[in-house]
Write an enzyme that holds these catalytic residues in place. Structure first.
Site, mmCIF file in Angstrom:
data_model
loop_
_atom_site.group_PDB
_atom_site.id
_atom_site.type_symbol
_atom_site.label_atom_id
_atom_site.label_comp_id
_atom_site.label_asym_id
_atom_site.label_seq_id
_atom_site.Cartn_x
_atom_site.Cartn_y
_atom_site.Cartn_z
ATOM 1 N N MET A 1 0.842 -1.198 0.000
ATOM 2 C CA MET A 1 0.000 0.000 0.000
ATOM 3 C C MET A 1 0.879 1.251 0.000
ATOM 4 O O MET A 1 1.589 1.515 0.967
ATOM 5 C CB MET A 1 -0.921 0.008 1.222
ATOM 6 C CG MET A 1 -1.888 -1.166 1.259
ATOM 7 S SD MET A 1 -2.978 -1.125 2.721
ATOM 8 C CE MET A 1 -3.972 0.340 2.355
ATOM 9 N N SER A 2 0.810 1.993 -1.090
ATOM 10 C CA SER A 2 1.612 3.209 -1.222
ATOM 11 C C SER A 2 0.921 4.432 -0.645
ATOM 12 O O SER A 2 1.528 5.490 -0.507
ATOM 13 C CB SER A 2 1.924 3.464 -2.697
ATOM 14 O OG SER A 2 0.731 3.808 -3.395
ATOM 15 N N GLY A 3 -0.371 4.306 -0.350
ATOM 16 C CA GLY A 3 -1.147 5.456 0.091
ATOM 17 C C GLY A 3 -1.941 6.095 -1.026
ATOM 18 O O GLY A 3 -2.742 7.001 -0.792
ATOM 19 N N GLY A 4 -1.752 5.621 -2.250
ATOM 20 C CA GLY A 4 -2.483 6.143 -3.398
ATOM 21 C C GLY A 4 -3.778 5.387 -3.629
ATOM 22 O O GLY A 4 -4.066 4.374 -2.972
ATOM 23 N N ILE A 5 -4.540 5.853 -4.595
ATOM 24 C CA ILE A 5 -5.868 5.285 -4.831
ATOM 25 C C ILE A 5 -5.807 3.835 -5.317
ATOM 26 O O ILE A 5 -6.624 2.999 -4.906
ATOM 27 C CB ILE A 5 -6.662 6.168 -5.834
ATOM 28 C CG1 ILE A 5 -8.110 5.655 -5.971
ATOM 29 C CG2 ILE A 5 -5.964 6.243 -7.193
ATOM 30 C CD1 ILE A 5 -8.995 6.590 -6.775
ATOM 31 N N SER B 1 -3.439 1.230 -4.966
ATOM 32 C CA SER B 1 -3.108 0.200 -3.985
ATOM 33 C C SER B 1 -4.127 0.163 -2.855
ATOM 34 O O SER B 1 -4.414 -0.901 -2.300
ATOM 35 C CB SER B 1 -1.697 0.420 -3.437
ATOM 36 O OG SER B 1 -1.574 1.681 -2.805
ATOM 37 N N CYS C 1 13.086 -1.717 -9.335
ATOM 38 C CA CYS C 1 12.546 -1.715 -7.981
ATOM 39 C C CYS C 1 11.356 -2.658 -7.867
ATOM 40 O O CYS C 1 11.252 -3.438 -6.916
ATOM 41 C CB CYS C 1 12.134 -0.294 -7.586
ATOM 42 S SG CYS C 1 11.425 -0.167 -5.930
ATOM 43 N N CYS D 1 11.127 8.192 -7.568
ATOM 44 C CA CYS D 1 10.873 8.553 -6.168
ATOM 45 C C CYS D 1 12.082 9.196 -5.502
ATOM 46 O O CYS D 1 11.926 10.059 -4.630
ATOM 47 C CB CYS D 1 10.411 7.330 -5.384
ATOM 48 S SG CYS D 1 11.657 6.049 -5.147
#
Length: 368
Positions: free
Chosen positions: A11-15, A17, A106, A203
């Site tokens: 979970m990246s914090g974006g919509i 994921s 990555c 990033c």
């Protein structure tokens, strides 16, 4: 444990994921959320505000979703692994005169491995991400195929995931369009996710200035490489460059040289610190060698070769190409029509219909 099993969701914090975690939770999986801290922005030396998948805001956004839905969330610090592998590779490739693709590296060599190790520690059978791609098992092989949303398809970046890793991977978003995911987020009340801007930058280069990053990363680099020659395809010297690592194949802007007609970087020569310039026709090549091959759909390329659609960059629509395996981890690809700016260091991905045959890193381009 649920009947569906336990899944560790990146979970990246974006919509994307976040909705992947939501969908799996609703499908009956026992979800555990994991946000990976890959990079410390303070050490990048850039000037832009911290954003993207590694920022404190993104970590908090991912945790908030987990709390809202009642499943655990952890932070995994992989900055050491990331720096040693991805950033060292990124720097090294530019110093070799190639153009790297750190996001592919990555995805396939750091995040998947890190997730699987943590999944084992947490007794998770599966891992999941928010990539727009599909996965299936066919004939004993696990195959990545394109997501239904052609504008968001991310199969290109997943060519390097191993069969073992794919066997434990779930990609919940492959059958949805981005707009459907946004609508779903609104219906569930996640308005902050819908309105959140998405970052497409590397990033660890948040200001999008890779040249500045290289200068800060490699002490004395600017002084060491400044003053090489710009040369034409004929060998004629036409000016001085700022150092071969600071240019990429196909580059036109920022050359700081006036030729009276448009010129592009057509070749980078590390050994002589030369940057070759030419008109657009010199960018066109019809063949390439690709190494460090990883195959998904087939265990090996058939002896007679394969007709494919081959992509040489993420947003590339793909070109018809015949490929043949020349070594265990190396192929040659021959395009039906010449292709512009085939850049050594970038990923090449081979498709059969919607399916990913495999991919590798471009070693060289040439004409036949």
């Amino acid at each position: 444990m649920s009947k569906k099993g336990r899944v560790l969701v990146a979970m990246s914090g974006g919509i994307d994921s976040s909705l992947a975690a939501v969908l799996l939770h609703e499908q009956g999986y026992e979800v555990i959320g994991m946000t990976m801290k890959t990079w410390d922005y303070a050490s990048s030396g850039g000037t832009k505000k911290e954003t993207g998948c590694c920022s404190l805001d993104s970590i908090n956004d991912a945790r908030a979703i987990a709390v809202d839905l009642g499943f655990p969330h952890y932070i995994l610090d992989i900055r050491s692994e990331f720096g040693d592998f991805v950033i060292d590779h990124f720097t090294g490739e530019y110093l070799e005169g190639r153009t790297p693709n750190p996001c592919v590296l990555c995805n396939t060599h750091i995040k998947w491995d890190a997730l699987l190790r943590r999944a084992d520690n947490l007794d998770c059978e599966f891992i999941a991400t928010g990539h727009y791609a599909k996965i299936r098992e066919e004939g004993g092989r696990y195959v990545i195929s394109k997501g239904v949303d052609s504008t968001k398809d991310q199969s290109y970046v997943l060519w390097g995931v191993s069969q073992e890793s794919l066997s434990r991977t779930i990609l919940p978003l492959g059958g949805y369009t981005k707009e459907e995911i946004r609508t779903m987020a609104k219906q569930k009340g996640f308005y902050d996710l819908v309105n959140k801007s998405e970052s497409y930058e590397i990033c660890f280069v948040p200001d999008n200035d890779y040249r500045g990053f290289l200068k800060r990363r490699v002490e004395g680099l600017e002084e060491r490489v400044n003053g090489g020659n710009f040369v034409l395809e004929t060998g004629e010297i036409v000016g001085k460059n700022e150092g071969y690592p600071f240019y990429t194949i196909g580059q036109r802007k920022g050359l700081k040289i006036a030729m009276g007609y448009p010129v592009f970087v057509t070749e980078i020569r590390k050994e002589t610190n030369e940057v070759v310039l030419g008109t657009e026709e010199y960018l066109l090549k019809n063949a390439m060698t690709v190494g460090k091959l990883n195959l998904q759909k087939y265990a090996a390329i058939p002896e007679g070769g394969l007709d494919t659609v081959t992509k040489i960059r993420y947003k590339d629509k793909g070109q018809s190409a015949y490929i043949k395996q020349i070594e265990s981890d190396k192929i040659e690809a021959y395009f039906q029509e010449s292709v512009a700016a085939i850049a050594p260091g970038q990923a090449a991905v081979f498709y059969e219909g919607e399916d990913v045959i495999g991919g590798g890193w471009i070693l060289k381009n040439f004409r036949v």
